[in-house]
Design an enzyme around this catalytic site. Structure first.
Site, PDB file in Angstrom:
ATOM      1  N   HIS A 152       0.850  -1.399  -0.050  1.00 32.62           N
ATOM      2  CA  HIS A 152      -0.081  -0.128   0.030  1.00 32.62           C
ATOM      3  C   HIS A 152       0.801   1.341   0.014  1.00 32.62           C
ATOM      4  O   HIS A 152       2.017   1.065  -0.040  1.00 32.62           O
ATOM      5  CB  HIS A 152      -0.877   0.150   1.214  1.00 32.62           C
ATOM      6  CG  HIS A 152      -0.270   0.229   2.641  1.00 32.62           C
ATOM      7  ND1 HIS A 152       0.165  -0.946   3.105  1.00 32.62           N
ATOM      8  CD2 HIS A 152       0.393   1.195   3.295  1.00 32.62           C
ATOM      9  CE1 HIS A 152       0.913  -0.359   4.543  1.00 32.62           C
ATOM     10  NE2 HIS A 152       0.883   1.043   4.257  1.00 32.62           N
ATOM     11  N   HIS A 198      -5.941  -1.935   3.722  1.00 29.11           N
ATOM     12  CA  HIS A 198      -6.032  -0.441   3.149  1.00 29.11           C
ATOM     13  C   HIS A 198      -4.968  -0.848   1.799  1.00 29.11           C
ATOM     14  O   HIS A 198      -3.763  -1.805   1.755  1.00 29.11           O
ATOM     15  CB  HIS A 198      -5.179   0.598   3.911  1.00 29.11           C
ATOM     16  CG  HIS A 198      -3.920   0.477   4.447  1.00 29.11           C
ATOM     17  ND1 HIS A 198      -3.356  -0.634   4.968  1.00 29.11           N
ATOM     18  CD2 HIS A 198      -3.072   1.568   5.059  1.00 29.11           C
ATOM     19  CE1 HIS A 198      -2.379  -0.425   5.589  1.00 29.11           C
ATOM     20  NE2 HIS A 198      -2.100   0.941   5.481  1.00 29.11           N
ATOM     21  N   HIS A 213       4.874   7.486   2.390  1.00 27.41           N
ATOM     22  CA  HIS A 213       5.664   6.289   2.246  1.00 27.41           C
ATOM     23  C   HIS A 213       5.011   5.335   1.422  1.00 27.41           C
ATOM     24  O   HIS A 213       3.628   5.531   0.941  1.00 27.41           O
ATOM     25  CB  HIS A 213       5.603   5.360   3.716  1.00 27.41           C
ATOM     26  CG  HIS A 213       4.606   4.903   4.381  1.00 27.41           C
ATOM     27  ND1 HIS A 213       3.521   5.898   5.127  1.00 27.41           N
ATOM     28  CD2 HIS A 213       3.779   3.701   4.237  1.00 27.41           C
ATOM     29  CE1 HIS A 213       2.370   5.217   5.452  1.00 27.41           C
ATOM     30  NE2 HIS A 213       2.510   4.042   4.843  1.00 27.41           N
ATOM     31  N   HIS A 245       0.322  -0.338  14.629  1.00 28.72           N
ATOM     32  CA  HIS A 245      -0.918   0.525  14.394  1.00 28.72           C
ATOM     33  C   HIS A 245      -2.347   0.104  15.138  1.00 28.72           C
ATOM     34  O   HIS A 245      -2.466  -0.978  14.837  1.00 28.72           O
ATOM     35  CB  HIS A 245      -0.885   0.483  12.770  1.00 28.72           C
ATOM     36  CG  HIS A 245       0.058   1.359  12.053  1.00 28.72           C
ATOM     37  ND1 HIS A 245       0.522   2.477  12.096  1.00 28.72           N
ATOM     38  CD2 HIS A 245       0.661   0.612  10.913  1.00 28.72           C
ATOM     39  CE1 HIS A 245       1.539   2.617  11.143  1.00 28.72           C
ATOM     40  NE2 HIS A 245       1.583   1.620  10.494  1.00 28.72           N
ATOM     41  N   TYR A 254       8.913   1.991  10.178  1.00 22.94           N
ATOM     42  CA  TYR A 254       9.153   3.106   9.167  1.00 22.94           C
ATOM     43  C   TYR A 254      10.808   3.234   9.013  1.00 22.94           C
ATOM     44  O   TYR A 254      11.291   3.573   9.935  1.00 22.94           O
ATOM     45  CB  TYR A 254       8.463   4.272   9.400  1.00 22.94           C
ATOM     46  CG  TYR A 254       7.070   4.109   9.200  1.00 22.94           C
ATOM     47  CD1 TYR A 254       6.332   4.263   7.964  1.00 22.94           C
ATOM     48  CD2 TYR A 254       5.911   3.869  10.297  1.00 22.94           C
ATOM     49  CE1 TYR A 254       4.964   4.181   8.120  1.00 22.94           C
ATOM     50  CE2 TYR A 254       4.791   3.767  10.189  1.00 22.94           C
ATOM     51  CZ  TYR A 254       4.211   3.799   8.830  1.00 22.94           C
ATOM     52  OH  TYR A 254       2.869   3.981   8.907  1.00 22.94           O
ATOM     53  N   GLU A 264       7.531   1.588   4.465  1.00 17.18           N
ATOM     54  CA  GLU A 264       7.227   0.847   5.716  1.00 17.18           C
ATOM     55  C   GLU A 264       7.328  -0.599   5.408  1.00 17.18           C
ATOM     56  O   GLU A 264       7.101  -1.121   4.470  1.00 17.18           O
ATOM     57  CB  GLU A 264       5.684   1.315   5.711  1.00 17.18           C
ATOM     58  CG  GLU A 264       5.004   0.399   7.081  1.00 17.18           C
ATOM     59  CD  GLU A 264       3.564   0.956   7.196  1.00 17.18           C
ATOM     60  OE1 GLU A 264       2.989   1.358   6.277  1.00 17.18           O
ATOM     61  OE2 GLU A 264       2.942   0.567   8.165  1.00 17.18           O
TER      62      GLU A 264
HETATM   63 FE   LIG Z   1       1.250   2.396   5.826  1.00 15.29          FE
END
Ligand SMILES: [Fe+2]
Ligand code: FES
Lengths: 306, 95
Positions: A152, A198, A213, A245, A254, A264
């Protein structure tokens, strides 16, 4: 099968100021394979676990940053329909003219956030692909951080409410999570076209066409630990993590590659379904949403984009 | 070789090894005027003006952040240059 008309973000092209160092980093640290070079010297890469011809392209340029991301759509008919629908939405569409070996026709347009987005339906299979009969988990022992796929990306730009509307109304994606400002304006949104938590995310930002990112999927938390070891050993510049997260629930680190684009490495994350209720973050809790263990924001994470 | 950095913005001094970038020296000492950044010449956060001393640029700097004219005046990205002598520097302020 994709839940929407798009299958995945399948191709990203990035600008790098230090091409050789960046290629070596993607190959030796992230563990991607170099597929080859375009006639104008861009370098094509893919992960060991991807089937398509290539997924990442690095272009030597005077500035680092984002060229475009391309979404694979389910078939040619859908591609033509999406071209029409994109124009009807208000974005003029062109046919991409730069060479991407193995790729069929790509339509492209500029989103309100300033980013070039492309759509394609056809791409050749890569030479090196995962096994198909009695398959082992890998063919050649994965290298480095053992990145499994381009997963992503997070883009920063203005008017993300309109970008969100485009991805939902035209591409048929949905937003499992979002964050609004106290006066009810979109601050951030996470969008997906499948079961991944995502495929793409946006944060509202004054400057157009910037990238926060792009992310590669790792197998699990152990793989994140291995990635952290490589960061220590090879003096990679880390930004945040290893942590989790709360948003998407992924586990993460990251860091920056040698041309300053943030990367990431991401593992886990929940399965998203379009019929599940949407999750909301209030901006006063966004630090915990992004970095669940630390419970706070980091200025470097907020302020640095390319 | 270890050189001495005079950091006018942070109003302090710290050492820099000849094989490391000025950015790395700032981070390692914990005293420099730059506290974080991409270390890749891409983000522009580490933009400084070198007012005294010799240095070598060993990485490309994003032209989005440092123009060729600026580079001639000693305006550089700290993560892209290594010291070749003692250095006096300040954080670059956009006016
Ligand atoms: Fe991300
Ligand atoms: S720290 Fe990003 S350009 Fe130097």
């Amino acid at each position: 099968m994709a839940i929407s008309k798009t299958i995945r973000p399948g191709l990203i092209q990035l600008r790098v100021v230090n091409l050789e160092e960046s290629v070596a980093f993607y190959r030796d640290i992230l563990g991607l394979d170099v597929v080859g070079q375009t006639s104008d010297g861009r370098v094509m890469l893919k992960t060991y676990d991807e089937f398509d011809h290539h997924s990442v392209v690095l272009r030597h340029a005077p500035e680092s940053g984002f060229d475009y991301v391309a979404f694979k759509v389910v078939d040619d008919k859908t591609l033509e329909e999406l071209k029409e629908a994109t124009e009807a939405f208000g974005y003029p569409v062109d046919v991409a003219s730069d060479e991407q070996p193995g790729y069929g026709k790509r339509y492209g347009f500029t989103l309100c956030t300033g980013h070039r987005i492309e759509l394609y339906a056809e791409v050749a299979q890569a030479e090196k692909i995962p096994m198909l009969v009695n398959p082992d988990p890998w063919v050649e022992m994965p290298r480095g951080m053992k990145a499994q796929r381009f997963d992503h990306l997070l883009l920063y730009g203005p008017n993300i409410a309109e970008a969100e509307r485009y991805f939902k109304e035209v591409l048929g994606m949905f937003a499992p999570e979002f964050c609004n400002t106290p006066d009810g304006k979109r601050f951030a949104v996470w969008l997906t076209g499948g079961n991944k938590a995502h495929d793409i995310a946006f944060v509202e930002y004054e400057r157009p066409n910037t990238i926060h990112h792009h992310a590669f999927y790792l197998e699990d938390w152990n793989a994140i630990g291995n990635a952290a070891d490589l960061i220590g050993k090879y003096r990679v510049k880390r930004d945040v993590g290893p942590t989790r997260h709360a948003i998407t629930r992924g586990q993460t680190i990251y860091f920056w590659e040698p041309s300053g684009n943030r990367i990431e490495t991401y593992a886990g994350g929940y399965a998203a379904y379009p019929d599940n209720p949407q999750r909301e973050w209030t901006i006063d809790e966004i630090g915990r949403g992004l970095f669940y263990y630390e419970g706070e924001l980091f200025p470097s994470f907020l302020e640095i984009v390319t | 070789m270890v050189y001495e950095i005079t950091d006018l913005t942070a109003e302090t001094k710290y050492p820099a090894k000849e094989e490391e970038s000025l950015f790395r020296a700032m981070i390692r000492s914990g005293k420099g005027c730059i506290r974080y950044g991409c270390e890749g010449g891409g983000c522009g956060v580490c933009k400084i003006r070198i007012t005294e001393g010799e240095y070598e640029r060993f990485k490309n700097m994003s032209r989005a952040h440092v123009s060729e004219d600026e580079e001639k005046e000693g305006i550089v990205l700290a993560c892209c240059v290594k010291p070749k002598s003692d250095i006096t520097l300040a954080k670059f302020k956009t006016t």
